[in-house]
Design a protein around this motif. Sequence first.
Motif, PDB file in Angstrom:
ATOM      1  N   ASN A   1       0.863  -1.170   0.000  1.00 54.40           N
ATOM      2  CA  ASN A   1       0.000   0.000   0.000  1.00 54.40           C
ATOM      3  C   ASN A   1       0.910   1.234   0.000  1.00 54.40           C
ATOM      4  O   ASN A   1       1.796   1.353   0.849  1.00 54.40           O
ATOM      5  CB  ASN A   1      -0.880  -0.009   1.247  1.00 54.40           C
ATOM      6  N   PRO A   2       0.739   2.169  -0.958  1.00 58.84           N
ATOM      7  CA  PRO A   2       1.644   3.324  -1.005  1.00 58.84           C
ATOM      8  C   PRO A   2       1.610   4.175   0.266  1.00 58.84           C
ATOM      9  O   PRO A   2       2.556   4.939   0.518  1.00 58.84           O
ATOM     10  CB  PRO A   2       1.163   4.110  -2.224  1.00 58.84           C
ATOM     11  N   ASN A   3       0.567   4.063   1.072  1.00 57.20           N
ATOM     12  CA  ASN A   3       0.539   4.797   2.340  1.00 57.20           C
ATOM     13  C   ASN A   3       1.554   4.256   3.343  1.00 57.20           C
ATOM     14  O   ASN A   3       1.827   4.895   4.364  1.00 57.20           O
ATOM     15  CB  ASN A   3      -0.864   4.734   2.956  1.00 57.20           C
ATOM     16  N   GLU A   4       2.111   3.081   3.045  1.00 59.08           N
ATOM     17  CA  GLU A   4       3.074   2.454   3.944  1.00 59.08           C
ATOM     18  C   GLU A   4       4.513   2.755   3.563  1.00 59.08           C
ATOM     19  O   GLU A   4       5.449   2.295   4.238  1.00 59.08           O
ATOM     20  CB  GLU A   4       2.842   0.939   3.970  1.00 59.08           C
ATOM     21  N   PHE A   5       4.719   3.502   2.479  1.00 57.89           N
ATOM     22  CA  PHE A   5       6.080   3.856   2.097  1.00 57.89           C
ATOM     23  C   PHE A   5       6.698   4.766   3.170  1.00 57.89           C
ATOM     24  O   PHE A   5       6.028   5.631   3.742  1.00 57.89           O
ATOM     25  CB  PHE A   5       6.113   4.586   0.754  1.00 57.89           C
ATOM     26  N   THR A   6       7.976   4.571   3.422  1.00 55.83           N
ATOM     27  CA  THR A   6       8.676   5.419   4.393  1.00 55.83           C
ATOM     28  C   THR A   6       8.974   6.789   3.772  1.00 55.83           C
ATOM     29  O   THR A   6       8.957   6.958   2.545  1.00 55.83           O
ATOM     30  CB  THR A   6      10.003   4.770   4.804  1.00 55.83           C
ATOM     31  N   ASP A   7       9.250   7.734   4.611  1.00 59.27           N
ATOM     32  CA  ASP A   7       9.620   9.067   4.120  1.00 59.27           C
ATOM     33  C   ASP A   7      10.858   8.983   3.239  1.00 59.27           C
ATOM     34  O   ASP A   7      10.966   9.705   2.233  1.00 59.27           O
ATOM     35  CB  ASP A   7       9.880  10.007   5.294  1.00 59.27           C
ATOM     36  N   GLN A   8      11.796   8.109   3.604  1.00 65.07           N
ATOM     37  CA  GLN A   8      13.018   7.973   2.805  1.00 65.07           C
ATOM     38  C   GLN A   8      12.700   7.457   1.410  1.00 65.07           C
ATOM     39  O   GLN A   8      13.240   7.951   0.409  1.00 65.07           O
ATOM     40  CB  GLN A   8      13.997   7.033   3.508  1.00 65.07           C
ATOM     41  N   GLU A   9      11.831   6.457   1.335  1.00 68.43           N
ATOM     42  CA  GLU A   9      11.451   5.915   0.023  1.00 68.43           C
ATOM     43  C   GLU A   9      10.786   6.986  -0.832  1.00 68.43           C
ATOM     44  O   GLU A   9      11.080   7.118  -2.033  1.00 68.43           O
ATOM     45  CB  GLU A   9      10.498   4.725   0.210  1.00 68.43           C
TER      46      GLU A   9
END
Length: 499
Positions: A60-68
């Motif tokens: 889920n793109p909402n789970e991407f980290t800030d770094q990613e």
Amino acid sequence: MKTYFKYISLFIFVALIGCDNEIPEINQLPVLQPESEDADAGNWQTVLDVDYFSAITIKNPNEFTDQELNDENDEIINLTQNRTSSQEEKAKFWSAGGVLRWNQIARDLVIKYNVAPNVGATPDPTHPFANPPFAARAYALLSVAQHDALIAAWHYKYEFMRDAPGNRIEGLNSLFSASDLPSYPSEQAVIAEVSFEILSHLFPKEKEYLEEKMNEHIKSTIWAGKAGNLDNLAGKEIAGVVSDAVKEYAANDRMNQSADPNDEHLTYFNIPSRIETPWECLQLPLRKPMLPFYGLVKTWYDSTRIFQDAPEPPPAIDSEEFQQDLKNVRKISDNRTREQWRISDFWADGGGTYTPPGHWNQIAEGLIVDVKWSEVRTARAYSIMNRAIMDAGIVCWWSKFFYYLPRPSQLEPEIKTATGIPNFPSYTSGHSSFSSSAGTVLGYLFPAKKQELEKMYIEAGISRVYGGIHYNIDNIAGRKSGESVGRLAIEWAQSDNSN
């Protein structure tokens, strides 16, 4: 027919002299700006009865980290702001539509490999002979993979609703206006990866070339500002799952049993002849017939219904009906007009071409460009048509090697042919079968062109009579059979939830 020549002249293919030559480049097309994004396509029916979603594991793109997210944003800003002229040109090339471009690549591969091997040569599985049955199957497998993978992509696009980069990233130098189509997963990465997987499976020696094209296609989405790296990685994940399923299907469709298994003698078939004067190879040196067991390959549509409408036996050779047909072929041969020559040449599609199935793929391309369909609807059109073309070819080949009817020039050696004599029996006509199935499907998909398309597939069928290599009974029976398969394909299309 004038409109058709507009379609056929959209592209200029560079002639290939040998099998080691590079695949030709193809002329530019307009940027694809779909009139509809087909937001409901994630609910359309897939071709293969496979639970793709249980195997797909995209985040889920909402789970991407800030770094990613920051890494993705930095890359796309940098590449769009420092885009080279070469990158811009390649981005524009792929912006015409990934489905269209990869079908063009497939046709060019068929052109390159549509060269009969030397008589007696040991078959090389890494260097296939892209004859019409092989080509029909290649186009079908590619379009099924594109179709099913894009349906899965649309499912996730509208589940996650991630905005296109141009709508969510400041400082982006987009090459095109931002789209309303959600960018995650990237449909272009889906198309590129799944097309690479299927075509490199069919043409193993082209893997390096195809990988280069795949990487260029995927990178072009970033150069243009259409997708980010995270969008593309998700698209590749979907494509991997779907391509594995399609390759598994291909491994079990009996195509590997379609050639003559007898490697020691020039025996043409292991079924007793059903005809007093059976077909014989007219080529010297003698060559085994082309894929005599192709008629036993698995069909895409309902095989029971397909073979319920299989061609009836041809008239007996000594019957008045048959003899009149033979005389008609001889009459054309003796008095062939310039127009008959033109029609025969135009539809010949012999060695070194994209074959009759490829001819209809190019016709479909012209129609699709005009209506500006989305990638997923374009893939649907190719999938419905190419499965029909393949199935029509299967029942045609069954008929050829069941009835074993000789070619006109075998019975009447004075017949002068206008094209090469194919190395398989006469009844029914492959050109008529392939063309009528394709034209019937396209007539449904493009109803405004239905009459024109019918004229085209009728002309394609009669072209082989004009060429002196078929009787009209072959043509008419092939047409009826192809139309019947086309109607089955239309039934499938009417129930796939897309309308």
